[in-house]
Enzyme design. Structure first.
Site, short mmCIF file in Angstrom:
data_model
loop_
_atom_site.label_atom_id
_atom_site.label_comp_id
_atom_site.label_asym_id
_atom_site.label_seq_id
_atom_site.Cartn_x
_atom_site.Cartn_y
_atom_site.Cartn_z
N TYR A 58 15.96 -53.59 21.69
CA TYR A 58 17.09 -53.94 21.04
C TYR A 58 17.31 -53.13 19.84
O TYR A 58 16.60 -53.30 18.83
CB TYR A 58 17.18 -55.28 20.68
CG TYR A 58 17.10 -56.32 21.88
CD1 TYR A 58 17.56 -55.98 23.02
CD2 TYR A 58 16.76 -57.34 21.76
CE1 TYR A 58 17.41 -56.68 24.22
CE2 TYR A 58 16.87 -58.44 22.79
CZ TYR A 58 17.03 -57.93 24.03
OH TYR A 58 17.35 -58.89 24.94
N PHE A 209 23.32 -64.35 29.86
CA PHE A 209 24.94 -64.48 30.35
C PHE A 209 25.04 -65.85 30.41
O PHE A 209 25.77 -66.37 31.50
CB PHE A 209 25.30 -63.80 31.48
CG PHE A 209 25.18 -62.32 31.41
CD1 PHE A 209 25.26 -61.64 30.06
CD2 PHE A 209 25.12 -61.56 32.43
CE1 PHE A 209 25.27 -60.12 30.00
CE2 PHE A 209 24.91 -60.24 32.34
CZ PHE A 209 24.79 -59.42 31.00
#
Length: 288
Positions: A58, A209
């Protein structure tokens, strides 16, 4: 509904924090507001978060560096979970890093950038077959390498990400699995078999998600009329209702909603206080 669930050698609150949104656009480079990102991390811990999900890729390196600056030295009860199996190039492309030597090197890099001797868990991020350059590395070799790192004391538990029920079953014949991180939401329940298998085995299930896919053409939980109706009736946001549905779905579900906003963080954390009624759940079933 329980408020906590076991995760490797810890017991964590069921609402944690995901660090993926802390870097810049496309999960690349520094945040637009570095001080704001640091405030979000510190506020998360103030609000009781004791489970933070991150990854060296990330940024790359950005999320881990921010976590270290904001929170190190870490509270004894803080569980930090990372994942390995991918890297980024300078253009932001996701590259496979699936070989055991890659997994070991990336666990070591996570330890270095986070400033810890051991991570609570590390998820093996299996790559989709269509990813260019992905190689067919046997699952047993990958899981075996993470189990070796656990036995060396560098991680407390082995996790999996983006796996099938068959993968989970195969991995469990090799070593203990403490968590699974797969896509799951009210509008995408294709992973129900993995969730159920995880629940039966006492394995933490961490949906990504959680409000629907990030891709613009796919359905979003917050757009569903049933979700909006329940939100209006309960005086909550649609996002909060969607997250509360996940907590109600199974006791082993751990949420890791991410944000770069303190206000949004506080809204996400309040989901634990929203207890959906049987009427709410029946109405939400129509959005599935």
């Amino acid at each position: 509904m329980t408020d906590t669930f076991p995760l490797a050698d810890r017991t964590v609150r069921r609402v944690g924090f995901g660090a993926m949104q802390l870097p810049g656009p496309g999960v690349m480079g520094p945040p637009r507001d570095r001080d704001g990102a640091l405030r979000v991390l510190r506020r998360a811990v103030e609000l009781g978060v004791n489970h933070i999900d991150t990854a060296q890729f990330y940024g790359p390196g950005v999320s881990n560096e921010l976590i270290h600056e904001a929170l190190h030295p870490y509270a004894a009860e803080l569980a930090i979970v990372s994942k390995v199996g991918a890297r980024r190039d300078t253009s932001g492309a996701w590259l496979p890093a699936q070989h055991p030597a890659d997994l070991r090197a990336d666990v070591e890099e996570n330890l270095r950038t986070l400033g810890v001797d051991r991570l609570t868990a590390v998820n093996l991020r299996r790559m989709d077959e269509h990813v260019e350059g992905a190689t067919d590395v046997p699952l047993e070799d990958q899981v075996g390498e993470l189990a070796a790192l656990r036995d060396e004391g560098k991680i407390a538990g082995v996790g999996l990400s983006t796996v099938s029920a068959a993968d989970l079953g195969a991995a469990r014949t090799i070593t203990e699995i403490v968590c699974v991180q797969n896509p799951f939401s009210l509008v995408d329940q294709k992973d129900s078999d993995v969730l159920e298998a995880s629940a039966e085995a006492g394995i933490a299930y961490v949906p990504y998600f959680p409000l629907g896919s990030a891709f613009p053409h796919l359905p979003k939980v917050t757009d569903q009329p049933a979700v909006q109706a329940v939100a209006q009736r309960r005086g909550a946001t649609a996002a909060r209702v969607g997250l509360a549905w996940l907590l109600a779905r199974a006791d082993n579900v751990l949420l890791i909603p991410g944000t770069s906003s303190v206000a949004h963080l506080e809204e996400n954390m309040a989901v634990a206080e929203l207890s959906l009624t049987p009427e709410d759940l029946a109405e939400l079933a129509s959005a599935a």
